[in-house]
Scaffold this motif. Structure first.
Motif, mmCIF file in Angstrom:
data_model
loop_
_atom_site.group_PDB
_atom_site.id
_atom_site.type_symbol
_atom_site.label_atom_id
_atom_site.label_comp_id
_atom_site.label_asym_id
_atom_site.label_seq_id
_atom_site.Cartn_x
_atom_site.Cartn_y
_atom_site.Cartn_z
ATOM 1 N N GLY A 111 0.809 -1.208 0.000
ATOM 2 C CA GLY A 111 0.000 0.000 0.000
ATOM 3 C C GLY A 111 0.839 1.254 0.000
ATOM 4 N N LEU B 66 -4.264 0.040 2.371
ATOM 5 C CA LEU B 66 -5.007 -1.221 2.373
ATOM 6 C C LEU B 66 -5.568 -1.585 3.741
ATOM 7 C CD1 LEU B 66 -2.637 -3.446 0.177
ATOM 8 C CD2 LEU B 66 -4.550 -2.024 -0.567
ATOM 9 N N GLU C 18 -9.627 -1.377 0.025
ATOM 10 C CA GLU C 18 -8.801 -0.745 -1.003
ATOM 11 C C GLU C 18 -9.355 0.593 -1.493
ATOM 12 O OE1 GLU C 18 -6.695 -4.425 -3.264
ATOM 13 O OE2 GLU C 18 -8.810 -4.123 -3.680
#
Length: 232
Positions: A206, A212, A225
């Protein structure tokens, strides 16, 4: 929808079968663990309902064998055992849900539909892989791609935690639930290890634009997400 029911109580099977007929579900009923395992191996199933206590092979062993062979078919465990440790053990062996006897047939049907919806939503194009917006995860090779780039520095438990989150997008889990589902019930109470692993995963996966793992204050963590999620 084809469901294999492995339950030695024929009265329970008759009750479930009646509701299957109403819902248009094709069910096969087996009353022995070993025969149930054989039926699983020689059939194609959308979901399994497995009793904990079975002749031939108990339900927990059966569930574990199915998961060890790489199958991700949804499994609902039926049992008269209602202690927390028993529930955790069933989930750790690979069950997706847990229904305690005696149960309402309507409640069981609701669980079946909920598990089936989650599975169909998350079912990958290939049985060994899980795909999300940014991630590609291969369960067999334990390979991870983030935005097409291989992630090679995950520890085994970081991979397990990532896989669990990816299989349950946007669901909020407490630290205790994550310990139960990912680490195993014997680690119950050591909640700090969850925080450490989340911190490591945030560093490895991420970005500020694509976070994330999100903290839900006062509850726990979720995998999301979407860019507008709040990350702690």
């Amino acid at each position: 929808m084809r469901i294999l029911v492995i339950e030695d109580n024929k009265s329970v099977c008759a009750m479930i079968e009646m509701f299957f007929l109403k819902e248009g579900i094709e069910g096969e009923f087996v009353h022995d663990g070993l025969k149930g395992y054989s039926a699983f191996k020689h059939g194609s199933w959308d979901l399994l309902i497995v009793d904990w206590m079975l002749p031939g092979m108990d339900g927990v062993t059966l569930c574990r064998k199915i998961r060890q062979e790489g199958s991700d078919v949804p499994i609902i465990m039926l049992t008269a055992k209602d202690s927390e440790s028993d529930q955790v053990l069933g989930l750790e062996m690979g069950a997706d849900d847990y229904v305690t006897k005696p149960f309402s047939p309507l409640a069981l049907m609701a669980r079946i539909k909920a598990v089936a919806r989650r599975y169909q939503k998350q079912k990958p194009e290939e049985s060994a892989g899980i795909g999300t917006s940014f991630l590609k995860i291969n369960k067999e090779t334990r390979e991870v791609l983030f935005d097409g780039v291989p992630v090679t520095n995950l520890t085994p438990k970081e991979f397990d935690l990532l896989l669990f989150f990816a299989q349950h997008p946007r669901q909020v889990f407490t630290r205790e639930q994550l310990l139960e589902r990912v680490w195993g019930y014997q680690y119950y109470g050591d909640e700090r290890t969850v925080d450490v692993h989340i911190k490591r995963l945030r560093k490895k996966l991420g970005t500020a634009e694509k976070p994330l793992f999100h903290t839900v204050w006062g509850v726990g963590y979720k995998f999301d997400e979407s860019v507008d999620g709040h990350e702690g």
